[in-house]
Scaffold this active site. Structure first.
Site, short mmCIF file in Angstrom:
data_model
loop_
_atom_site.label_atom_id
_atom_site.label_comp_id
_atom_site.label_asym_id
_atom_site.label_seq_id
_atom_site.Cartn_x
_atom_site.Cartn_y
_atom_site.Cartn_z
N GLY A 1 4.59 6.84 -1.66
CA GLY A 1 5.95 6.31 -1.52
C GLY A 1 6.71 6.71 -0.26
O GLY A 1 7.93 6.52 -0.21
N GLY A 2 6.02 7.19 0.76
CA GLY A 2 6.71 7.59 2.00
C GLY A 2 7.63 6.49 2.52
O GLY A 2 8.82 6.71 2.77
N LYS A 3 7.08 5.29 2.67
CA LYS A 3 7.89 4.19 3.21
C LYS A 3 8.75 3.54 2.13
O LYS A 3 9.83 3.04 2.42
CB LYS A 3 7.00 3.17 3.91
CG LYS A 3 6.33 3.79 5.12
CD LYS A 3 5.57 2.84 5.95
CE LYS A 3 4.88 3.58 7.09
NZ LYS A 3 3.92 4.64 6.65
N CYS B 1 -1.61 3.70 11.00
CA CYS B 1 -1.43 4.90 11.85
C CYS B 1 -2.72 5.06 12.65
O CYS B 1 -3.25 6.15 12.79
CB CYS B 1 -1.07 6.13 11.03
SG CYS B 1 -2.18 6.47 9.67
N CYS C 1 0.89 -1.18 0.00
CA CYS C 1 0.00 0.00 0.00
C CYS C 1 0.91 1.22 0.00
O CYS C 1 1.00 1.96 0.97
CB CYS C 1 -0.88 0.02 1.23
SG CYS C 1 -1.96 -1.41 1.40
N ALA C 2 1.61 1.41 -1.11
CA ALA C 2 2.73 2.37 -1.12
C ALA C 2 2.28 3.81 -1.14
O ALA C 2 3.05 4.70 -0.75
CB ALA C 2 3.61 2.08 -2.33
N ASP D 1 -0.14 -0.07 -5.34
CA ASP D 1 -1.30 0.59 -4.72
C ASP D 1 -2.47 0.47 -5.68
O ASP D 1 -2.27 0.22 -6.87
CB ASP D 1 -0.99 2.08 -4.45
CG ASP D 1 -1.85 2.68 -3.35
OD1 ASP D 1 -1.33 2.94 -2.26
OD2 ASP D 1 -3.07 2.90 -3.58
N ASP E 1 1.09 -1.22 4.58
CA ASP E 1 0.80 0.00 5.35
C ASP E 1 -0.67 0.32 5.07
O ASP E 1 -0.99 1.12 4.20
CB ASP E 1 1.74 1.11 4.86
CG ASP E 1 1.62 2.38 5.68
OD1 ASP E 1 1.13 2.30 6.82
OD2 ASP E 1 2.02 3.44 5.19
C1 LIG Z 1 -1.76 4.57 4.83
S1 LIG Z 1 -1.82 4.85 3.14
C2 LIG Z 1 -0.21 4.46 2.62
C3 LIG Z 1 0.82 5.49 2.93
C4 LIG Z 1 2.19 5.20 2.37
N1 LIG Z 1 2.61 3.83 2.61
C5 LIG Z 1 3.24 6.13 2.92
O1 LIG Z 1 4.04 5.74 3.79
O2 LIG Z 1 3.25 7.29 2.49
C6 LIG Z 1 -2.75 3.49 2.59
C7 LIG Z 1 -2.73 3.26 1.10
O3 LIG Z 1 -3.43 2.05 0.83
C8 LIG Z 1 -3.96 2.15 -0.47
N2 LIG Z 1 -4.98 1.10 -0.64
C9 LIG Z 1 -6.29 1.14 -0.32
N3 LIG Z 1 -6.88 -0.03 -0.63
C10 LIG Z 1 -5.92 -0.83 -1.15
C11 LIG Z 1 -5.90 -2.17 -1.66
N4 LIG Z 1 -7.03 -2.89 -1.69
N5 LIG Z 1 -4.74 -2.67 -2.11
C12 LIG Z 1 -3.59 -1.93 -2.08
N6 LIG Z 1 -3.56 -0.65 -1.60
C13 LIG Z 1 -4.69 -0.12 -1.14
C14 LIG Z 1 -4.47 3.58 -0.52
O4 LIG Z 1 -4.62 4.02 -1.85
C15 LIG Z 1 -3.37 4.32 0.25
O5 LIG Z 1 -2.42 4.86 -0.63
#
Ligand SMILES: C[S@@+](CC[C@H](N)C(=O)[O-])C[C@H]1O[C@@H](n2cnc3c(N)ncnc32)[C@H](O)[C@@H]1O
Length: 438
Positions: free
Chosen positions: A253-255, A373, A249-250, A273, A320
């Site tokens: 791209g923070g992580k 989070c 769940c990038a 993502d 994430d």
């Molecule tokens: C908490 S954010 C991720 C933040 C990111 N990892 C960072 O560190 O900046 C959660 C992410 O999960 C993605 N997401 C939601 N549903 C998803 C799915 N079914 N499969 C993969 N990613 C998903 C969202 O689009 C969102 O970008």
């Protein structure tokens, strides 16, 4: 702008944030974008009022009810925003002014009865009152009281107090380009003071907020914005050079950036993502950081064919997960007022599907990392508890064990999971579970 015009803008922006489905910061950006005539200094002044009101909303509403403000039963829209802004001014010690909007065609001129309420509020020594219930003191939605009480017990008020305050600005040093000392020196050359974060070996905490786009060290990719808690989750994922790693769940791209640096740009890192626009936003950040081992992949959800093709091929899978964001209220004080129990239940279900799907990618002997989070047990310990019942081939690696191997300083949590909070650790609220695929 005159002081009255700034207040008027603050009232309008608060109403706009309430109406908009977007987070407050993006609603604010849109508001200012449409009003380019508002200069930087005025923008800052307006935003300061707006964010202060958002952080105090429950207490302001309580006082408006206590003082029998005529609008107390309907504090939505511009009139509610106006009542809150006036109450906030009173608590800030700004004298009630009958001529506040004099000379302006403003609908917001205070009425005599409002001036009386402001005067009474201005006489209060504190914003806290002994009759305030915990959710008002702690500025959180009442429906969360049982859950947060179960988590924090007699520390609830203090924990939520720490969550009310503004978060510091944390930067992560990009190990591909600089050491922490070098990055701190580069910032100091630009008159930006920083101190090392206490837990993450890559973190620098700034003494004051700065617009990073104007900072050379940021433009050169030496540092990126990342809360210390988020840095720790990424570091404890323990991605190593040459590994195959997926950031499932990038987002933007923070992580991913932190994982790429830990891998020294060597090996395969997939940033995945469902939201193409989010993954696209990672592009500039990756370039700035000098990262070149990342493949971006937009997936169509849990049934995406790529997941089947890539099954059991990754050493590290970081999930994430999308979550309630209850750990980030310091940064997004409006988010809590938008959140309902139904959202929580839907997210828990979504997280479960995402976890099961991502687990398919993990090699035997590899690791699956689940992070949120969020503060809430349903999204964290309970989610992982259920996963382990469905997947007995996974075992939990206790965080202290991992911390000793990866970070090497005394571990600040008892484990087995990483659970961070603003009060206990000075980070956002974070959760991390580190699982090994046996
Ligand atoms: C908490 S954010 C991720 C933040 C990111 N990892 C960072 O560190 O900046 C959660 C992410 O999960 C993605 N997401 C939601 N549903 C998803 C799915 N079914 N499969 C993969 N990613 C998903 C969202 O689009 C969102 O970008």
């Amino acid at each position: 702008m005159t002081p009255a015009a700034r207040l008027q803008a603050a009232i309008e922006l608060l109403a706009e944030i309430e109406k908009s489905a977007r987070p407050a910061d993006s609603a604010a950006s849109a508001y200012f974008r449409d009003r380019r005539y508002i200069g930087a200094k005025d923008r800052r002044a307006v935003a300061e009022v707006v964010w202060r009101v958002l952080r105090r909303k429950a207490r302001l509403d309580w006082w408006l009810a206590f003082m029998e403000h005529p609008d107390r039963d309907n504090l939505s829209g511009q009139w509610g925003a106006r009542a809150r802004v006036f109450a906030d001014m009173a608590f800030e010690g700004i004298a009630p002014e009958p001529d506040l909007f004099k000379g302006q065609h403003s609908p917001y001129r205070p009425e005599p009865h409002e001036l009386r309420v402001m005067e009474m509020l201005a006489e209060q020594k504190s914003m806290f009152h002994r009759d305030m219930p915990p959710h008002v003191r702690g500025e959180y939605p009442e429906w969360l009281t049982p859950r947060l009480t179960a988590l924090f017990g007699d520390k609830l008020i203090d924990e939520m107090g720490a969550m009310r305050d503004e978060a510091p600005l944390d930067l992560r040093v990009n190990a591909l380009k600089a050491t922490r000392d070098e990055a701190a020196r580069a910032l100091a050359k630009e008159d930006i003071k920083s101190v090392p974060t206490p837990h993450s070996p890559l973190g620098l905490r700034l003494a004051r907020r700065v617009p990073l786009v104007q900072v050379q060290a940021w433009r050169d990719g030496l540092v990126e914005v990342q809360d210390e808690g988020s840095q720790l989750v990424a570091l404890l994922t323990d991605a190593q050079p040459g590994m195959a790693v997926v950031d499932y769940c990038a987002g933007a791209g923070g992580k991913t950036l932190c994982l790429a640096a830990a891998m020294a740009n060597k090996g395969r890192l997939v940033a995945c993502d469902v939201a193409e626009w989010r993954v696209d936003r990672a592009g500039d950040r990756l370039r700035r950081a000098g990262v070149h081992n990342v493949t971006k992949r937009v997936i169509g959800g849990e049934s995406d064919k790529w997941i089947k093709r890539a099954a059991a091929s990754f050493d590290r899978v970081l999930v994430d997960a999308p979550c309630t964001g209850t750990g980030t209220w310091r940064r997004n004080p409006d988010a809590k007022w938008q959140l309902g129990e139904k959202d929580l239940l839907e997210l828990v279900e979504r997280q479960k599907l995402i976890l099961d799907s991502a687990a398919r990618l993990t090699k035997k002997g590899g690791r699956l990392v689940y992070a949120t989070c969020s503060l809430l047990a349903e999204e964290n310990e309970a989610q992982i508890g259920d996963f382990l019942i469905r997947h007995p081939d996974y075992r939990v690696i206790p965080v202290p064990e991992l911390w000793a191997a990866v970070i090497g300083t005394p571990c600040p949590v008892p484990g087995p999971y990483l659970r961070l909070s603003p009060l206990a650790h000075g980070t956002d609220g974070f959760f991390g579970a580190f699982l090994e695929h046996a």
